[in-house]
Motif scaffolding. Structure first.
Motif, PDB file in Angstrom:
ATOM      1  N   LYS A  98       3.356 -15.887  -7.124  1.00 57.75           N
ATOM      2  CA  LYS A  98       2.160 -15.921  -7.712  1.00 57.75           C
ATOM      3  C   LYS A  98       1.311 -17.214  -7.511  1.00 57.75           C
ATOM      4  O   LYS A  98       0.165 -16.856  -6.743  1.00 57.75           O
ATOM      5  N   VAL A  99       1.855 -18.319  -7.383  1.00 54.24           N
ATOM      6  CA  VAL A  99       1.017 -19.460  -6.697  1.00 54.24           C
ATOM      7  C   VAL A  99       0.102 -19.062  -5.593  1.00 54.24           C
ATOM      8  O   VAL A  99      -0.886 -19.306  -5.378  1.00 54.24           O
ATOM      9  N   LEU A 100       0.760 -18.988  -4.594  1.00 57.60           N
ATOM     10  CA  LEU A 100       1.136 -18.370  -3.318  1.00 57.60           C
ATOM     11  C   LEU A 100       0.216 -17.639  -3.239  1.00 57.60           C
ATOM     12  O   LEU A 100      -0.893 -17.590  -2.157  1.00 57.60           O
ATOM     13  N   SER A 101       0.311 -16.759  -4.049  1.00 59.79           N
ATOM     14  CA  SER A 101      -0.588 -15.236  -3.354  1.00 59.79           C
ATOM     15  C   SER A 101      -1.919 -15.141  -3.998  1.00 59.79           C
ATOM     16  O   SER A 101      -2.470 -14.969  -3.519  1.00 59.79           O
ATOM     17  N   ASN A 102      -1.770 -16.454  -5.292  1.00 62.61           N
ATOM     18  CA  ASN A 102      -3.338 -15.871  -5.185  1.00 62.61           C
ATOM     19  C   ASN A 102      -4.510 -17.006  -4.559  1.00 62.61           C
ATOM     20  O   ASN A 102      -5.272 -17.770  -3.991  1.00 62.61           O
ATOM     21  N   LEU A 103      -3.876 -18.014  -4.344  1.00 62.61           N
ATOM     22  CA  LEU A 103      -4.339 -19.383  -3.246  1.00 62.61           C
ATOM     23  C   LEU A 103      -4.307 -18.920  -1.774  1.00 62.61           C
ATOM     24  O   LEU A 103      -5.739 -18.854  -1.342  1.00 62.61           O
ATOM     25  N   ILE A 104      -4.072 -17.718  -1.295  1.00 62.77           N
ATOM     26  CA  ILE A 104      -3.837 -16.842  -0.124  1.00 62.77           C
ATOM     27  C   ILE A 104      -5.072 -16.362  -0.323  1.00 62.77           C
ATOM     28  O   ILE A 104      -5.579 -16.433   0.704  1.00 62.77           O
ATOM     29  N   VAL A 170      -2.220 -19.954 -11.599  1.00 62.05           N
ATOM     30  CA  VAL A 170      -2.241 -20.339 -10.721  1.00 62.05           C
ATOM     31  C   VAL A 170      -1.997 -21.927 -11.622  1.00 62.05           C
ATOM     32  O   VAL A 170      -0.814 -22.503 -11.636  1.00 62.05           O
ATOM     33  N   SER A 171      -3.322 -22.618 -12.494  1.00 62.34           N
ATOM     34  CA  SER A 171      -3.269 -23.624 -12.961  1.00 62.34           C
ATOM     35  C   SER A 171      -2.139 -23.536 -13.871  1.00 62.34           C
ATOM     36  O   SER A 171      -1.451 -24.722 -14.634  1.00 62.34           O
ATOM     37  N   ASP A 172      -1.776 -22.467 -15.114  1.00 58.93           N
ATOM     38  CA  ASP A 172      -0.931 -22.173 -16.133  1.00 58.93           C
ATOM     39  C   ASP A 172       0.007 -22.282 -15.488  1.00 58.93           C
ATOM     40  O   ASP A 172       0.966 -23.150 -16.419  1.00 58.93           O
ATOM     41  N   THR A 180       0.860 -30.004  -9.880  1.00 55.64           N
ATOM     42  CA  THR A 180      -0.613 -30.336  -9.532  1.00 55.64           C
ATOM     43  C   THR A 180      -0.983 -29.328  -9.247  1.00 55.64           C
ATOM     44  O   THR A 180      -0.123 -28.927  -8.147  1.00 55.64           O
ATOM     45  N   ILE A 181      -2.200 -29.253  -8.808  1.00 55.78           N
ATOM     46  CA  ILE A 181      -3.133 -28.844  -7.906  1.00 55.78           C
ATOM     47  C   ILE A 181      -4.545 -30.262  -7.178  1.00 55.78           C
ATOM     48  O   ILE A 181      -5.038 -30.264  -8.516  1.00 55.78           O
ATOM     49  N   SER A 182      -4.859 -29.985  -6.049  1.00 56.04           N
ATOM     50  CA  SER A 182      -5.779 -31.066  -5.203  1.00 56.04           C
ATOM     51  C   SER A 182      -6.773 -29.939  -4.657  1.00 56.04           C
ATOM     52  O   SER A 182      -6.290 -29.213  -3.956  1.00 56.04           O
ATOM     53  N   VAL A 183      -8.042 -29.976  -5.082  1.00 58.14           N
ATOM     54  CA  VAL A 183      -9.004 -29.443  -4.106  1.00 58.14           C
ATOM     55  C   VAL A 183     -10.192 -30.284  -2.870  1.00 58.14           C
ATOM     56  O   VAL A 183     -10.353 -31.373  -3.511  1.00 58.14           O
ATOM     57  N   ARG A 184     -10.131 -30.111  -1.509  1.00 58.65           N
ATOM     58  CA  ARG A 184     -10.880 -29.918  -1.565  1.00 58.65           C
ATOM     59  C   ARG A 184     -11.804 -30.326  -0.370  1.00 58.65           C
ATOM     60  O   ARG A 184     -11.110 -29.023   0.823  1.00 58.65           O
ATOM     61  N   VAL A 194      -1.189 -28.200  -3.878  1.00 61.02           N
ATOM     62  CA  VAL A 194      -0.010 -28.283  -5.038  1.00 61.02           C
ATOM     63  C   VAL A 194       0.703 -28.816  -4.675  1.00 61.02           C
ATOM     64  O   VAL A 194       1.863 -29.066  -3.398  1.00 61.02           O
ATOM     65  N   LYS A 195       1.965 -29.188  -5.708  1.00 60.18           N
ATOM     66  CA  LYS A 195       3.030 -30.522  -5.581  1.00 60.18           C
ATOM     67  C   LYS A 195       3.305 -29.713  -6.376  1.00 60.18           C
ATOM     68  O   LYS A 195       3.370 -30.293  -8.136  1.00 60.18           O
ATOM     69  N   PHE A 196       4.713 -29.407  -6.819  1.00 65.62           N
ATOM     70  CA  PHE A 196       5.888 -29.691  -7.570  1.00 65.62           C
ATOM     71  C   PHE A 196       6.581 -30.944  -7.973  1.00 65.62           C
ATOM     72  O   PHE A 196       7.083 -31.195  -6.447  1.00 65.62           O
TER      73      PHE A 196
END
Length: 202
Positions: A98-104, A170-172, A180-184, A194-196
């Motif tokens: 779900k995380v990867l799918s949403n980001l892609i 994703v955040s949830d 965690t997630i960071s954006v640049r 994204v880091k686990f």
């Protein structure tokens, strides 16, 4: 999807010698422009397929195969770099997908605003402390005042209904899995990392 991917990999190996013979012939004839045009789609195809099946999570491998098809349909060059097999990642496969799918999907949507030269990369890596997933694209930059808002439920730059939940989801998931997630976003690169964390007791 995995069977289809394996079939394409076998096909690439089968065609390898034929491609080498053609490349050698063009070099002998000094047809360098034609050689470049011949090699470009072959190289892109090998880069897209060659590294997508290396994780130990079948669901992720199948997801990447499906998203490669989506990207191709949208005329996006999608490159996958796998530098970790994810064997000890303590995240449920369906949650990671779900995380990867949403980001892609968000990256593909953003690239729709670019007429040509659409490029997206997924880098799967790890260091001593974290598993790291980086999705980058060369679509339009996210304005600085919007970055903090994009993870809120319902926020979207799209006017159509149904948008605005992906990054909130994703955040949830990250909150529940010590992530965690960071954006640049600047110039022609927008990057989500994204880091686990490793070594966290469930």
């Amino acid at each position: 999807s995995l069977q289809k991917m394996n079939g394409e990999l076998r096909s690439q190996r089968h065609d390898y010698l034929n491609h080498l013979q053609i490349v050698y012939g063009m070099m002998e004839l000094e047809e360098y422009d034609e050689l470049h045009d011949y090699m470009e789609p072959i190289y892109k195809g090998m880069m897209k397929m060659g590294k997508a099946i290396r994780t130990s999570i079948p669901a992720v491998n199948a997801l990447l195969m499906a998203k490669m098809g989506t990207a191709e349909a949208e005329k996006v060059d999608f490159y996958v770099e796998v530098k970790s097999d994810l064997k000890k990642l303590k995240v449920e496969p369906w949650e990671l997908c779900k995380v990867l799918s949403n980001l892609i999907d968000n990256a593909v949507t953003a690239l729709g605003e670019r007429e040509e030269g659409r490029r997206m990369t997924l880098d799967i890596n790890e260091d001593r402390e974290n598993y790291i997933f980086t999705v980058s694209n060369n679509g339009p930059a996210i304005l600085p005042d919007k970055i903090d808002m994009i993870f809120k439920a319902g926020f979207s730059t799209k006017k159509e209904e149904g948008h605005g939940m992906g990054l909130y989801i994703v955040s949830d998931i990250l909150k529940e899995n010590h992530g965690t997630i960071s954006v640049r976003s600047a110039g022609e690169e927008t990057l989500f990392m994204v880091k686990f964390a490793k070594g966290v007791e469930e």
